[in-house]
Motif scaffolding. Structure first.
Motif, PDB file in Angstrom:
ATOM      1  N   ASP A  96       0.831  -1.197   0.000  1.00 55.73           N
ATOM      2  CA  ASP A  96       0.000   0.000   0.000  1.00 55.73           C
ATOM      3  C   ASP A  96       0.867   1.249   0.000  1.00 55.73           C
ATOM      4  OD1 ASP A  96      -2.391  -1.375   0.006  1.00 55.73           O
ATOM      5  OD2 ASP A  96      -2.512  -1.463   2.187  1.00 55.73           O
ATOM      6  N   VAL A  97       0.533   2.179  -0.891  1.00 56.65           N
ATOM      7  CA  VAL A  97       1.183   3.482  -0.903  1.00 56.65           C
ATOM      8  C   VAL A  97       0.373   4.466  -0.069  1.00 56.65           C
ATOM      9  CG1 VAL A  97       1.880   5.423  -2.372  1.00 56.65           C
ATOM     10  CG2 VAL A  97       2.228   3.062  -3.153  1.00 56.65           C
ATOM     11  N   SER A  98      -0.953   4.435  -0.241  1.00 50.17           N
ATOM     12  CA  SER A  98      -1.845   5.277   0.559  1.00 50.17           C
ATOM     13  C   SER A  98      -3.205   4.608   0.635  1.00 50.17           C
ATOM     14  CB  SER A  98      -1.980   6.682  -0.045  1.00 50.17           C
ATOM     15  OG  SER A  98      -2.603   6.609  -1.328  1.00 50.17           O
ATOM     16  N   THR A  99      -3.924   4.866   1.726  1.00 48.79           N
ATOM     17  CA  THR A  99      -5.278   4.334   1.922  1.00 48.79           C
ATOM     18  C   THR A  99      -6.117   5.402   2.610  1.00 48.79           C
ATOM     19  OG1 THR A  99      -4.720   3.404   4.090  1.00 48.79           O
ATOM     20  CG2 THR A  99      -4.447   1.954   2.184  1.00 48.79           C
ATOM     21  N   VAL A 106      -1.771   1.394  -4.673  1.00 52.36           N
ATOM     22  CA  VAL A 106      -0.774   0.367  -4.412  1.00 52.36           C
ATOM     23  C   VAL A 106       0.414   0.519  -5.354  1.00 52.36           C
ATOM     24  CG1 VAL A 106      -2.550  -1.248  -3.628  1.00 52.36           C
ATOM     25  CG2 VAL A 106      -1.774  -1.334  -6.011  1.00 52.36           C
ATOM     26  N   ALA A 107       1.522  -0.077  -4.933  1.00 54.19           N
ATOM     27  CA  ALA A 107       2.698  -0.232  -5.790  1.00 54.19           C
ATOM     28  C   ALA A 107       3.053  -1.703  -5.793  1.00 54.19           C
ATOM     29  CB  ALA A 107       3.860   0.610  -5.262  1.00 54.19           C
ATOM     30  N   PHE A 108       3.611  -2.157  -6.890  1.00 56.49           N
ATOM     31  CA  PHE A 108       3.942  -3.581  -6.987  1.00 56.49           C
ATOM     32  C   PHE A 108       5.284  -3.863  -6.317  1.00 56.49           C
ATOM     33  CE2 PHE A 108       1.336  -2.872 -10.966  1.00 56.49           C
ATOM     34  CZ  PHE A 108       0.166  -3.326 -10.366  1.00 56.49           C
ATOM     35  N   THR A 109       5.430  -5.077  -5.839  1.00 54.06           N
ATOM     36  CA  THR A 109       6.628  -5.504  -5.137  1.00 54.06           C
ATOM     37  C   THR A 109       6.932  -6.945  -5.530  1.00 54.06           C
ATOM     38  OG1 THR A 109       7.622  -5.817  -2.933  1.00 54.06           O
ATOM     39  CG2 THR A 109       5.273  -6.245  -3.138  1.00 54.06           C
ATOM     40  N   ASP A 110       8.105  -7.420  -5.155  1.00 55.01           N
ATOM     41  CA  ASP A 110       8.403  -8.839  -5.351  1.00 55.01           C
ATOM     42  C   ASP A 110       8.636  -9.527  -4.011  1.00 55.01           C
ATOM     43  OD1 ASP A 110      10.820  -7.806  -4.585  1.00 55.01           O
ATOM     44  OD2 ASP A 110      11.936  -8.494  -6.329  1.00 55.01           O
ATOM     45  N   ASP A 111       8.178  -8.858  -2.934  1.00 60.52           N
ATOM     46  CA  ASP A 111       8.391  -9.342  -1.568  1.00 60.52           C
ATOM     47  C   ASP A 111       7.117 -10.033  -1.078  1.00 60.52           C
ATOM     48  OD1 ASP A 111       8.617  -9.600   1.236  1.00 60.52           O
ATOM     49  OD2 ASP A 111      10.013  -7.925   1.338  1.00 60.52           O
ATOM     50  N   TRP A 112       7.173 -11.351  -0.918  1.00 60.46           N
ATOM     51  CA  TRP A 112       5.993 -12.112  -0.506  1.00 60.46           C
ATOM     52  C   TRP A 112       5.496 -11.681   0.875  1.00 60.46           C
ATOM     53  CZ3 TRP A 112       3.379 -15.031  -3.845  1.00 60.46           C
ATOM     54  CH2 TRP A 112       4.049 -15.488  -4.989  1.00 60.46           C
ATOM     55  N   ARG A 113       6.395 -11.439   1.809  1.00 59.19           N
ATOM     56  CA  ARG A 113       5.992 -11.045   3.157  1.00 59.19           C
ATOM     57  C   ARG A 113       5.310  -9.671   3.146  1.00 59.19           C
ATOM     58  NH1 ARG A 113       7.628 -12.276   8.536  1.00 59.19           N
ATOM     59  NH2 ARG A 113       7.098 -10.551   9.940  1.00 59.19           N
ATOM     60  N   GLU A 114       5.840  -8.756   2.343  1.00 57.84           N
ATOM     61  CA  GLU A 114       5.253  -7.424   2.258  1.00 57.84           C
ATOM     62  C   GLU A 114       3.823  -7.500   1.724  1.00 57.84           C
ATOM     63  OE1 GLU A 114       6.830  -3.019   0.947  1.00 57.84           O
ATOM     64  OE2 GLU A 114       7.273  -4.704  -0.392  1.00 57.84           O
ATOM     65  N   ASP A 115       3.621  -8.336   0.732  1.00 57.70           N
ATOM     66  CA  ASP A 115       2.271  -8.516   0.192  1.00 57.70           C
ATOM     67  C   ASP A 115       1.348  -9.139   1.228  1.00 57.70           C
ATOM     68  OD1 ASP A 115       0.464  -8.762  -2.393  1.00 57.70           O
ATOM     69  OD2 ASP A 115       0.341 -10.691  -1.359  1.00 57.70           O
ATOM     70  N   ALA A 116       1.826 -10.164   1.926  1.00 60.54           N
ATOM     71  CA  ALA A 116       1.004 -10.813   2.948  1.00 60.54           C
ATOM     72  C   ALA A 116       0.642  -9.837   4.058  1.00 60.54           C
ATOM     73  CB  ALA A 116       1.742 -12.022   3.522  1.00 60.54           C
ATOM     74  N   GLY A 117       1.558  -8.894   4.364  1.00 59.23           N
ATOM     75  CA  GLY A 117       1.338  -7.960   5.455  1.00 59.23           C
ATOM     76  C   GLY A 117       0.254  -6.946   5.210  1.00 59.23           C
ATOM     77  N   ARG A 118      -0.189  -6.777   3.954  1.00 59.36           N
ATOM     78  CA  ARG A 118      -1.257  -5.825   3.675  1.00 59.36           C
ATOM     79  C   ARG A 118      -2.637  -6.476   3.719  1.00 59.36           C
ATOM     80  NH1 ARG A 118      -3.709  -5.663  -1.072  1.00 59.36           N
ATOM     81  NH2 ARG A 118      -4.052  -3.423  -0.938  1.00 59.36           N
ATOM     82  N   ARG A 119      -2.681  -7.776   3.976  1.00 60.02           N
ATOM     83  CA  ARG A 119      -3.970  -8.464   4.063  1.00 60.02           C
ATOM     84  C   ARG A 119      -4.604  -8.211   5.425  1.00 60.02           C
ATOM     85  NH1 ARG A 119      -4.387 -11.889  -0.384  1.00 60.02           N
ATOM     86  NH2 ARG A 119      -2.431 -11.988  -1.554  1.00 60.02           N
ATOM     87  N   ASP A 120      -5.854  -8.648   5.588  1.00 59.49           N
ATOM     88  CA  ASP A 120      -6.573  -8.279   6.802  1.00 59.49           C
ATOM     89  C   ASP A 120      -6.253  -9.173   8.000  1.00 59.49           C
ATOM     90  OD1 ASP A 120      -7.866 -10.455   5.642  1.00 59.49           O
ATOM     91  OD2 ASP A 120      -9.758  -9.408   5.325  1.00 59.49           O
ATOM     92  N   PHE A 121      -6.471 -10.497   7.852  1.00 60.30           N
ATOM     93  CA  PHE A 121      -6.349 -11.412   8.985  1.00 60.30           C
ATOM     94  C   PHE A 121      -5.244 -12.425   8.743  1.00 60.30           C
ATOM     95  CE2 PHE A 121     -10.970 -10.428   8.408  1.00 60.30           C
ATOM     96  CZ  PHE A 121     -11.022  -9.441   9.377  1.00 60.30           C
ATOM     97  N   THR A 122      -4.678 -12.911   9.804  1.00 61.54           N
ATOM     98  CA  THR A 122      -3.560 -13.859   9.688  1.00 61.54           C
ATOM     99  C   THR A 122      -3.957 -15.107   8.921  1.00 61.54           C
ATOM    100  OG1 THR A 122      -4.107 -14.916  11.808  1.00 61.54           O
ATOM    101  CG2 THR A 122      -2.585 -13.035  11.874  1.00 61.54           C
TER     102      THR A 122
END
Length: 401
Positions: A96-99, A106-122
């Motif tokens: 996420d860049v801004s919400t 959003v901006a694209f990334t190649d980091d799996w953890r970073e993508d997972a971290g923007r989701r809602d629930f574990t």
């Protein structure tokens, strides 16, 4: 931990899609609900893929492989692959860049953890390697899944600030997957930020609410929501009395062999019939949903009318809804009445206005008046055939004369 084998993983079309998107090279994974539900032994309805490939590259590869590519949300990195009528969503890893609580840049990334971290629930942030089945869990989702705990990733208030709809999603996911009391931190955050729901479109609220209400038994969760004032900003009419009406509905539906339905459950929550029109407009329900809610809640006495007679007047679906919500009938009685409608088809009155005109009635209001009287008697006699209908017509003509 490995993802258990499931039918949705191994078809020829899925293998072809994964090969196209470089799953063997680690570029693409299963993500979200399909991983979660497979671990829980639940049938997977939709398969989502996350990929390090940019959307344009996803489209290029799909088209090169002869797979239909639909750019369903390019700004957010989502492309839908369609193979033999089945759809799979493919989303490029994002941050996420801004919400603002309603939408995100959003901006694209190649980091799996970073993508997972923007989701809602574990439990929704789990991903799995299609080749090895290895599950990637960056935030304790496996432990929460085992404990049937719905927990925000990181700070709950931050997650809610990113998307206010997560307030309702927290309760829906708890009703579906949770056991025991909701996660305390999540519950407190949702309670504190309930007013944020007013910033959302009513369509998004309605969609999430109806999905919650259509779960097998949402009553315990809805009770918590009422007690915590979650509905107050957008649906202040819902109170604990409505929760009690809702609580009675699932056992009656089960006895009747009728599936759970969000509109019927919403009708149970509303305290007075005249509110239905306002609520339907406020939630911007579809025309069909609005008509059904208003029919269920319409304040017109049926005086214990027989099920088929009621169904003739208001439709079989609405009649079944009313029977399920009518506390004059016990669960078994309501089930028997609904059963009487199972194979019933609405008949047509064998007498027409032209028959009355042919019998000497002057065309106009008198024809309509007589036809209503004939129809009322015909309905009251449980829809007899043409011979009896014409006998009723003759009796009414003599009476009218």
């Amino acid at each position: 931990m490995k993802l258990p084998d499931a039918p949705w993983q191994g078809g020829e079309d899925m293998r072809r899609l994964l090969a196209t998107l470089g799953a063997a090279e680690g570029d693409t994974r299963f993500v979200g609900g399909c991983v979660r539900d497979t671990l829980l032994g639940i049938t997977v309805a939709d398969v989502d893929l996350a990929t390090r490939l940019l959307p344009e590259e996803v489209i290029r590869r799909l088209e090169q492989a002869g797979i239909k590519a639909v750019p369903t949300g390019l700004a957010h990195g989502t492309v839908t692959a369609v193979i033999r009528g089945k759809s799979v969503e493919i989303t490029t890893l994002r941050r996420d860049v801004s919400t603002d609580g309603r939408r995100a840049t959003v901006a694209f990334t190649d980091d799996w953890r970073e993508d997972a971290g923007r989701r809602d629930f574990t439990i929704n942030a789990l991903s799995a390697d299609p080749e090895s089945g290895e599950i990637f869990d960056y935030f304790g989702g496996l432990e929460d899944l085992a404990a049937r705990q719905v927990r925000f990733i990181g700070d709950a208030l931050t997650r809610i600030a990113e998307d206010h709809l997560r307030i309702l999603r927290f309760f829906r996911f708890h009703a579906r997957f949770g056991a025991g009391a909701p996660d305390p931190a999540g519950l407190e955050a949702c309670t504190a930020r309930a007013n944020d729901l007013m910033a959302l479109s009513r369509e998004r609220i309605a969609g999430e609410l109806l999905r919650l209400l259509a779960l097998p038994d949402p009553t315990p969760t809805v009770r918590i929501m009422v007690e915590r004032g979650i509905f107050s900003p957008v649906l202040p009419e819902i109170d604990l009395g409505g929760v009690e009406r809702l609580a009675a509905l699932p056992p009656r539906e089960q006895a009747a062999g009728v599936g759970a339905d969000g509109i019927r459950r919403l009708a149970a929550l509303l305290p007075r019939a005249e509110i239905a029109v306002d609520v339907a407009a406020r939630l911007r329900l579809s025309n069909a949903q609005r008509a059904r809610l208003e029919c269920i809640e319409r304040a017109e006495p049926d005086n214990g009318i027989a099920p088929r007679q009621l169904a003739y007047r208001i439709g079989a679906e609405c009649a079944a809804d009313r029977l399920l919500l009518d506390d004059r009938f016990g669960a078994e009685d309501a089930a028997a009445r609904i059963g009487a409608l199972a194979s019933w088809r609405r008949p047509s009155l064998p007498v027409r206005g032209g028959d009355l005109v042919a019998a000497g009635v002057t065309a106009g209001p008198e024809v309509a008046r007589l036809l209503r009287r004939i129809e009322d008697r015909w309905i009251g006699e449980d829809f007899p055939g043409e011979a009896r209908a014409r006998a009723i017509m003759a009796e009414e003509l003599r009476h009218g004369a």
